[in-house]
Write an enzyme that holds these catalytic residues in place. Structure first.
Site, mmCIF file in Angstrom:
data_model
loop_
_atom_site.group_PDB
_atom_site.id
_atom_site.type_symbol
_atom_site.label_atom_id
_atom_site.label_comp_id
_atom_site.label_asym_id
_atom_site.label_seq_id
_atom_site.Cartn_x
_atom_site.Cartn_y
_atom_site.Cartn_z
ATOM 1 N N ARG A 104 -1.685 -3.346 -9.624
ATOM 2 C CA ARG A 104 -1.340 -2.569 -11.199
ATOM 3 C C ARG A 104 -2.043 -1.222 -11.428
ATOM 4 N NH1 ARG A 104 -2.970 -4.702 -16.705
ATOM 5 N NH2 ARG A 104 -5.089 -4.095 -15.926
ATOM 6 N N THR A 108 -0.729 3.558 -15.537
ATOM 7 C CA THR A 108 0.846 3.203 -16.066
ATOM 8 C C THR A 108 0.462 1.736 -16.246
ATOM 9 O OG1 THR A 108 1.739 2.746 -14.062
ATOM 10 C CG2 THR A 108 2.324 5.549 -14.044
ATOM 11 N N ASP A 200 -11.313 -8.903 -14.594
ATOM 12 C CA ASP A 200 -10.785 -8.627 -13.710
ATOM 13 C C ASP A 200 -10.948 -9.686 -12.931
ATOM 14 O OD1 ASP A 200 -9.742 -5.549 -11.786
ATOM 15 O OD2 ASP A 200 -10.393 -7.091 -11.087
ATOM 16 N N ASP A 203 -11.787 -8.592 -8.803
ATOM 17 C CA ASP A 203 -13.116 -8.103 -9.166
ATOM 18 C C ASP A 203 -14.370 -9.636 -9.237
ATOM 19 O OD1 ASP A 203 -12.454 -5.797 -8.094
ATOM 20 O OD2 ASP A 203 -12.936 -5.135 -10.481
HETATM 21 C C1 PRP Z 1 -4.429 -8.061 -11.396
HETATM 22 C C2 PRP Z 1 -4.045 -9.586 -12.027
HETATM 23 C C3 PRP Z 1 -2.660 -9.447 -11.412
HETATM 24 C C4 PRP Z 1 -2.320 -8.506 -12.704
HETATM 25 C C5 PRP Z 1 -1.531 -8.810 -14.128
HETATM 26 O O1 PRP Z 1 -4.688 -7.416 -10.153
HETATM 27 O O2 PRP Z 1 -4.242 -10.059 -10.734
HETATM 28 O O3 PRP Z 1 -1.751 -9.622 -10.738
HETATM 29 O O4 PRP Z 1 -3.638 -7.619 -12.246
HETATM 30 O O5 PRP Z 1 -1.231 -7.474 -14.808
HETATM 31 P P1 PRP Z 1 -0.481 -7.624 -15.058
HETATM 32 O O6 PRP Z 1 0.676 -8.835 -15.902
HETATM 33 O O7 PRP Z 1 -0.061 -6.198 -16.470
HETATM 34 O O8 PRP Z 1 0.360 -6.979 -13.992
HETATM 35 P P2 PRP Z 1 -5.101 -5.641 -9.886
HETATM 36 O O9 PRP Z 1 -3.756 -5.074 -10.049
HETATM 37 O O10 PRP Z 1 -5.763 -5.724 -10.778
HETATM 38 O O11 PRP Z 1 -5.075 -5.921 -8.301
HETATM 39 P P3 PRP Z 1 -5.854 -7.157 -7.744
HETATM 40 O O12 PRP Z 1 -5.865 -8.720 -7.287
HETATM 41 O O13 PRP Z 1 -5.975 -7.212 -6.071
HETATM 42 O O14 PRP Z 1 -7.185 -6.772 -7.714
HETATM 43 N N1 URA Z 2 -5.680 -8.248 -14.258
HETATM 44 C C1 URA Z 2 -6.671 -8.923 -14.775
HETATM 45 O O1 URA Z 2 -7.799 -9.049 -13.962
HETATM 46 N N2 URA Z 2 -7.734 -8.486 -15.772
HETATM 47 C C2 URA Z 2 -7.010 -8.505 -17.144
HETATM 48 O O2 URA Z 2 -7.181 -8.975 -18.079
HETATM 49 C C3 URA Z 2 -5.433 -8.078 -17.217
HETATM 50 C C4 URA Z 2 -4.985 -8.034 -15.802
#
Ligand code: PRP
Ligand code: URA
Length: 209
Positions: A104, A108, A200, A203
């Site tokens: 994400r 944005t 997160d 993370d």
């Molecule tokens: C997190 C999560 C989803 C997304 C959800 O990923 O694992 O993929 O956010 O958010 P959304 O419904 O608003 O799209 P992130 O973008 O943090 O990437 P990562 O898994 O690599 O940390």
């Molecule tokens: N992605 C995450 O990992 N946690 C949240 O709460 C939202 C998006």
């Protein structure tokens, strides 16, 4: 219209409460994500098609039910969806695994795609998309749009925590996709994080914060 199932079995609720705790360390967090995914997979696969097969037991020959045809493809959304893969493969070891890389954009909140590798025979399989967090829904919507281009037999989404905003967006964008989550939380905060959520997920799984 999409079905939304909240798989709130007591074992899942208990594990999820530990997962949400900010003091739970990465190694325990990873193990819990896998265990919850395995328990949820049991429910998400309830409607798999069976066929009657002749089996010779040590005593007699009789017909029994086995899964019909090519089975499942699991598609984790990187990174956090990776944490769910071992759990679901414990239940369906013959499944194929595709990968979609999305993150994400922090400003944005729109998904940015960086990787997509799906099984070549995906059109003969039922797909379950894996991502622990359904927040705005943007990542799940984008991943499912990519997968639909390859004409799988069906697609389900399996997450752990969903926000109402994510459920609404995903059901509107892909009304044919059934959704399985372990909890439906209250809302998103100003940064697009689920409240109360768990923080997160990527993370916390990979210890990158
Ligand atoms: C997190 C999560 C989803 C997304 C959800 O990923 O694992 O993929 O956010 O958010 P959304 O419904 O608003 O799209 P992130 O973008 O943090 O990437 P990562 O898994 O690599 O940390
Ligand atoms: N992605 C995450 O990992 N946690 C949240 O709460 C939202 C998006």
């Amino acid at each position: 219209m999409a079905n939304v199932t909240i798989t709130n079995h007591p074992l899942i609720q208990h594990k999820l409460a530990i997962l949400r705790n900010k003091h739970t360390p990465s190694n325990e967090f990873r193990a819990l994500v896998g265990e919850i995914a395995m328990l949820m997979c049991y429910e998400a696969t309830r409607d798999l098609t069976l066929e009657s097969v002749e089996v010779e037991t040590p005593i007699a020959t009789a017909k029994f039910n086995m899964l019909k045809g090519k089975k499942l493809a699991f598609v984790p959304i990187l990174r956090a969806g990776l944490g769910m893969v071992d759990g679901v493969l414990t239940l369906v070891p013959s499944a194929r695994v595709g990968h979609i890389g999305l993150y994400r954009d922090p400003k944005t909140l729109n998904p940015v795609e960086y990787y997509c590798k799906l099984p070549t025979d995906i059109s003969e399989r039922e797909v379950i998309v894996l991502d622990p967090m359904l927040a705005t829904g943007g990542s799940a919507i984008d991943a499912i749009t990519q997968i639909k281009k390859r004409n799988p037999k069906s697609i389900k989404f399996m997450g752990i925590i969903a926000a109402p905003e994510g459920i609404k967006a995903l059901t509107e964008a892909h009304p044919d996709v059934d959704i399985f989550c372990a909890a439906l939380d209250e809302k998103l905060n100003d940064h697009g994080y689920i409240v109360p959520g768990l923080g997160d997920a990527g993370d916390r799984i990979f210890g990158t914060k």
